[in-house]
Design a protein around this motif. Structure first.
Motif, PDB file in Angstrom:
ATOM      1  N   GLU A  76      31.709  -6.587  29.129  1.00  0.00           N
ATOM      2  CA  GLU A  76      31.366  -7.694  30.016  1.00  0.00           C
ATOM      3  C   GLU A  76      30.175  -8.451  29.438  1.00  0.00           C
ATOM      4  O   GLU A  76      29.337  -7.874  28.749  1.00  0.00           O
ATOM      5  N   TYR A  88      26.489  -7.122  28.584  1.00  0.00           N
ATOM      6  CA  TYR A  88      26.466  -5.665  28.495  1.00  0.00           C
ATOM      7  C   TYR A  88      25.747  -5.174  27.235  1.00  0.00           C
ATOM      8  O   TYR A  88      24.922  -4.264  27.300  1.00  0.00           O
ATOM      9  N   LEU A 143      27.253  -3.789  35.277  1.00  0.00           N
ATOM     10  CA  LEU A 143      27.899  -4.325  34.085  1.00  0.00           C
ATOM     11  C   LEU A 143      28.792  -3.263  33.462  1.00  0.00           C
ATOM     12  O   LEU A 143      28.386  -2.114  33.298  1.00  0.00           O
ATOM     13  N   HIS A 144      30.001  -3.661  33.108  1.00  0.00           N
ATOM     14  CA  HIS A 144      30.956  -2.776  32.442  1.00  0.00           C
ATOM     15  C   HIS A 144      30.957  -3.078  30.949  1.00  0.00           C
ATOM     16  O   HIS A 144      30.701  -4.218  30.548  1.00  0.00           O
ATOM     17  N   HIS A 188      34.414  -4.363  23.194  1.00  0.00           N
ATOM     18  CA  HIS A 188      34.280  -3.458  24.338  1.00  0.00           C
ATOM     19  C   HIS A 188      34.343  -2.000  23.888  1.00  0.00           C
ATOM     20  O   HIS A 188      33.472  -1.193  24.222  1.00  0.00           O
TER      21      HIS A 188
END
Length: 165
Positions: free
Chosen positions: A57, A60, A53-54, A150
């Motif tokens: 995403e 996350y 997982l980034h 993010h």
């Protein structure tokens, strides 16, 4: 299997393998005399797989929260105080606006690192909407445009790693 956090902030999380259901020509689960209670023998011994997982995403934030709890399983549930949240907002803004995104000096400048860490953990526990709301609150309090979920999650993860170091 534990969640692994990589240097690039990606998380390796365990994922149970998909369950396979028999076709029309196979016997229905639970209908045999063996009493398997619906468990497919091939599923029972299958090892879990992993997923990378980034930051940003789906899933996350939740995985990062689980990873943080995994680092100290005896930690009490995160509790956010007003002063801890205010200091956490200042910290996130400082790291985000720093030309080199230096986390260590920003963390060292905290008056109450424990309260700031708890406030950030509290944000993560709330999931992506909590992170988005926190980013908007940081922008309102500190000025500028809100960070993306993010970017905010990535900075929170870096700060929590620094606090736990």
């Amino acid at each position: 299997m534990d969640i692994v956090r990589n240097a690039d902030d990606t998380l390796v999380v365990p994922v149970d393998p998909p369950r396979h259901h028999g076709g029309d020509d196979e016997e229905a689960p639970g209908s045999s005399d063996a009493g398997d209670a619906g468990t497919n023998a091939t599923d029972a011994g299958a090892a879990p797989t992993t997923r990378l997982l980034h930051p940003g995403e789906g899933g996350y934030d939740e995985a990062l929260s689980a990873w943080d709890l995994q680092q100290n399983p005896d930690r009490e549930p995160a509790v956010s105080t007003v002063s801890g949240r205010q200091e956490a907002m200042t910290l996130i803004h400082a790291v985000a606006s720093s030309p080199d995104h230096s986390v260590a000096p920003a963390v060292e400048a905290l008056d109450d690192p424990d309260a700031s860490g708890e406030a950030l953990r509290h944000v993560l526990v709330g999931g992506v909407h909590s992170v988005e709301d926190f980013a908007a609150e940081v922008a309102e309090a500190e000025g500028g445009e809100p960070l993306s979920a993010h970017q905010t999650t990535k900075i929170i993860g870096e700060v929590l790693s620094e606090l736990d170091a």
